[in-house]
Scaffold this motif. Structure first.
Motif, mmCIF file in Angstrom:
data_model
loop_
_atom_site.group_PDB
_atom_site.id
_atom_site.type_symbol
_atom_site.label_atom_id
_atom_site.label_comp_id
_atom_site.label_asym_id
_atom_site.label_seq_id
_atom_site.Cartn_x
_atom_site.Cartn_y
_atom_site.Cartn_z
ATOM 1 N N ARG A 274 0.466 -116.402 -116.216
ATOM 2 C CA ARG A 274 -0.266 -115.172 -116.543
ATOM 3 C C ARG A 274 -1.434 -115.507 -117.466
ATOM 4 N N PRO B 212 -3.331 -109.693 -124.919
ATOM 5 C CA PRO B 212 -1.947 -109.584 -124.434
ATOM 6 C C PRO B 212 -1.251 -108.296 -124.849
ATOM 7 N N GLU B 213 -1.513 -107.836 -126.057
ATOM 8 C CA GLU B 213 -0.833 -106.628 -126.536
ATOM 9 C C GLU B 213 -1.431 -105.340 -125.967
ATOM 10 N N ASP C 24 -2.806 -105.299 -122.663
ATOM 11 C CA ASP C 24 -2.956 -105.514 -121.217
ATOM 12 C C ASP C 24 -1.919 -104.699 -120.445
ATOM 13 N N LYS C 25 -2.139 -103.387 -120.381
ATOM 14 C CA LYS C 25 -1.180 -102.511 -119.731
ATOM 15 C C LYS C 25 -1.115 -102.728 -118.219
ATOM 16 N N ARG D 109 -9.507 -106.805 -123.091
ATOM 17 C CA ARG D 109 -8.058 -106.725 -123.226
ATOM 18 C C ARG D 109 -7.464 -107.987 -123.853
ATOM 19 N N ASP E 168 0.777 -105.880 -117.589
ATOM 20 C CA ASP E 168 2.181 -105.583 -117.865
ATOM 21 C C ASP E 168 2.824 -104.845 -116.695
ATOM 22 N N LYS E 169 2.075 -103.925 -116.101
ATOM 23 C CA LYS E 169 2.622 -103.144 -114.985
ATOM 24 C C LYS E 169 2.858 -104.042 -113.768
ATOM 25 N N THR F 62 -4.044 -98.720 -114.518
ATOM 26 C CA THR F 62 -2.604 -98.785 -114.273
ATOM 27 C C THR F 62 -2.213 -97.967 -113.043
ATOM 28 N N THR G 212 -5.406 -111.027 -115.294
ATOM 29 C CA THR G 212 -6.071 -109.815 -115.760
ATOM 30 C C THR G 212 -7.525 -110.148 -116.053
ATOM 31 N N ALA H 57 3.522 -107.250 -113.871
ATOM 32 C CA ALA H 57 4.682 -108.077 -114.214
ATOM 33 C C ALA H 57 5.983 -107.282 -114.114
ATOM 34 N N GLU H 58 5.951 -106.047 -114.604
ATOM 35 C CA GLU H 58 7.143 -105.207 -114.580
ATOM 36 C C GLU H 58 7.607 -104.931 -113.160
#
Length: 230
Positions: free
Chosen positions: A102, A79-80, A82-83, A77, A86-87, A195, A72, A89-90
């Motif tokens: 990461r 870790p909490e 970092d949308k 940003r 996160d997307k 995102t 990222t 990774a998801e």
């Protein structure tokens, strides 16, 4: 030469099996070395007659998870928050891949390049997906950070991404410099920091191309040749 590899080889382990006789892969209609380009996918994707039916058809192959590093690029940003990361990774995890590393790094070309260079050199990482820093402002330097590390660009990724993005955001898509490349045997994707851009790039292009079962051809099945064929 025909390349055979175990799953360990695929992830960059030291054991590499390379036979003495080379045959060109003919499973992909866009990978024709000695024949004219044929866009008749059903007839041109039958594969080499010397291989099994499962190898001939991407649909017949078992899914092969890849090791993915997520980068990222952001000045703000954490870790909490970092949308976008996160997307990535998801969606990658939901598709069956493994998140191997990461990081969140500020928009600094030298620092970004150092991190990407380390991951490219790591045999345990197959794919790098970066999000952020692909715009046109002064702080958007992710493509510049990657540029010296590129072995072969994949211009079709950025072209297709912007074509699909145009359907969602119109001409604003010209501000995106999303791109992809081969970097010394590692596949690298650069996605926007939004995102929405991450979702589009992952769902429409990256996830299908990292699935060895995807027909008529995909980047996953080319990884051994990308790494070992010279």
């Amino acid at each position: 030469m025909t390349l055979s590899w175990s799953e360990a080889d695929f992830f960059g382990a030291d054991v590499r099996k390379i036979s003495a006789h080379e045959e060109r892969c003919t499973s992909c209609p866009l990978d024709r070395r000695t024949e004219p380009l044929i866009l008749d996918f059903p007839s041109s994707c039958k594969g080499n007659t010397a291989v099994s039916s499962a190898q001939q058809s991407p649909e017949g192959k078992a899914f092969l998870p890849l090791a993915i590093a997520i980068l990222t690029v952001s000045d703000s940003r954490k870790p909490e928050t970092d949308k976008s990361g996160d997307k990535v990774a998801e969606l990658a995890s939901d598709a069956g891949h493994r998140i191997a590393a990461r990081q969140i790094i500020a928009d600094d070309a030298e620092t970004l390049r150092a991190q990407m260079r380390d991951w490219i050199a790591d045999p345990a990482i197959d794919v790098i997906i970066a999000t952020g820093g692909t715009g046109v402002t002064g702080r958007d330097v992710t493509p510049e950070a990657l540029a010296p590390l590129i072995s072969k660009p994949i211009p079709g990724f950025g072209e297709l991404f912007r074509m699909l993005s145009f359907q969602e955001i119109g001409t604003s898509t010209i501000q995106s410099r999303a791109e992809a490349a081969i970097c010394d045997g590692t596949i690298v994707f650069l996605l926007p920091g939004s995102t929405g851009g991450v979702r589009l790039g992952m769902e429409a292009i990256i996830i299908p191309q990292l699935d060895i079962r995807h027909a008529p051809c995909n980047l996953s099945e080319l990884l051994p040749r990308i790494r070992y064929e010279h």
